[in-house]
Design an enzyme around this catalytic site. Sequence first.
Site: not given
Length: 422
Positions: A266, A152, A183
């Site tokens: 992230s 993402h 992910d």
Amino acid sequence: MTTATAKIAATAVAAVALAASPGMVATGLAAARTSDGTTVVDSSTIASSTEGQTDQTDQTGQPTWARHHGYGYGHGYGYGGYAYGSDGYGQSSGQGTGSSDLSQAADGSTISGTEVASMKGVVMVDTVLPDGRGAGTGMILTADGEVLTNYHVVEGSTSITVIDTTTGRKYSASVVGHDAAHDVAVLRLSGASGLSTVTVDRSPAQVGQSVVAVGQGGGQGSIYRVTGSVTALDQSITAQDETSVGSGEQLTGLIRTTADVVPGYSGGPLMDTSGRVIGIDTAATSSGDIDGYAVPISQALAIADQITAGVRSEDVHVGARAALGVQVTDVTVGGYGGSRGATGMPSGAAVADVVAGGAAAAAGITAGSTITAVDGDTVTSGTDLSEDLSDEYPGTRVTVTWTDPSGTTRSTSVTLGTSTVA
């Protein structure tokens, strides 16, 4: 027990309705709401959606939230905005002690932890989106430029720049492959050699273990570190696009910590106190005390190895994605996009624009049409269309059914093109 969670990725820099630019990628819709109730919209591409969607509830009556790259002026969580999670084994009775060192940058983005000049093997990942920019983190796996990050962080990007925090050198990057279900993505840096890599520990994390999360906190172009402890293992969370009517995405086997990871972390490492990577920072609670979630590094590296070996599977996509070549919004019964157009139009993906020379244009699909099925599978929204195409490869032939602006139903075989976004 349920937990509100949010993917924590990339910050975005072009403000549209308090966030990144509106849009839908070929693998998922993007619009979301932060914990303070403000609406956020993600950007990505092959099909673009409307902005400012509202939150929904699923069949259990619990709220579901969407994927998004940004909140405030251009900064925010990654996809999987608000979700529920369940405890796995090894949950401790206490929550441990996490950092409360949260601050706000001038642009309103949240910063967490202590700034550090550099971190061996850690890179900052900056992306250009069709209507904005994003920022996240990654880890160098090989000296010649193989980088691990969350999917993402780069999803929907048109270009990717990676900055090695130990040397300051910038590299252009491309996506080798990805696994959206877990992910994980692998990037390849152009012209890289002699890079310092992260040190990993594939041993399982332990409840109560002290940890350090590292990432581009707030997307400010600097690396931050924040401390915490492991509170549970084998966690499962369900993250759902805000306007999706599906059951959402499941991420399983996650490490839960008290580390105050925020947007921009992230794809960064979750490390033990010796500096060895035990996980990849992926999600965080969107309200209340922050709980961070990380994919165990052993799981992420197994996926990365499959990607670099070029082995495709149900979850692993290697190489470029396919594109139909349309921009779409959702259609509800009674109106185009739920707000305008011919009354009685079927629900589906409303075609707002068609890419010249693309697959849809070659098939005769025009703006104002509504795509209602792909290979016989009913399309009820733009999200459905994206999900139907997400696993396809360029050159694949699919049968697309649509209703043209005159109300005539049409169907034809379409050869999918190559997506210009990650």
